[in-house]
Design a protein around this motif. Structure first.
Motif: not given
Length: 142
Positions: A101, A127, A134
């Motif tokens: 992330l 993802t 993202q």
């Protein structure tokens, strides 16, 4: 020296006109962490380390721990890790995806500023590798 003899705060003016503010603070240890007690023996209202972590914060911590165990050789594969942890392979994969992330998304999770609609599934399933993708997927603005 007790609290009554320690001045709460004072302002000192130097010869060049600059000001220094001196405040008496008393450090305390709480849960192994040093904290500062405000003058008058009061604590600040919000101490994030005293609150329970959110499920997403726990998942981030687990993702980091599991990645370290895989990289160090404690576990040889995701399947081995899943078996030892007593969880499904797909759950381990979703958790490990949290390690890719964007830093601002991680910060939002840690600061509890992430949208309520964001779940572990939306974070960990499919993802995107590109951080901007993202942000679009999660509706997060930088």
């Amino acid at each position: 020296m007790d609290n009554q003899t320690i001045p709460m705060s004072r302002i000192i003016e130097s010869s060049d006109g600059s000001l220094s503010i001196k405040i008496s603070l008393r450090p305390k240890v709480r849960s192994g962490r040093k904290i500062i007690t405000l003058p008058g023996n009061t604590d600040s209202d919000y101490r994030p380390w005293d609150s329970e972590p959110t499920p997403l914060q726990l998942a981030l911590a687990r993702a980091y721990e599991w990645e370290q165990k895989l990289n160090s050789g404690v576990y040889g594969s995701i399947k081995e890790l899943a078996n030892k942890e007593g969880v499904d392979n797909s759950y381990v994969s979703r958790i490990l995806n949290l390690n890719i992330l964007a830093p601002d998304i991680i910060k939002a999770i840690l600061d509890e500023n992430i949208s309520e609609g964001v779940t572990l599934f939306t974070l960990g399933a499919n993802t995107p590798m590109v951080w901007e993708e993202q942000r679009v997927k999660l509706g997060v603005t930088k």
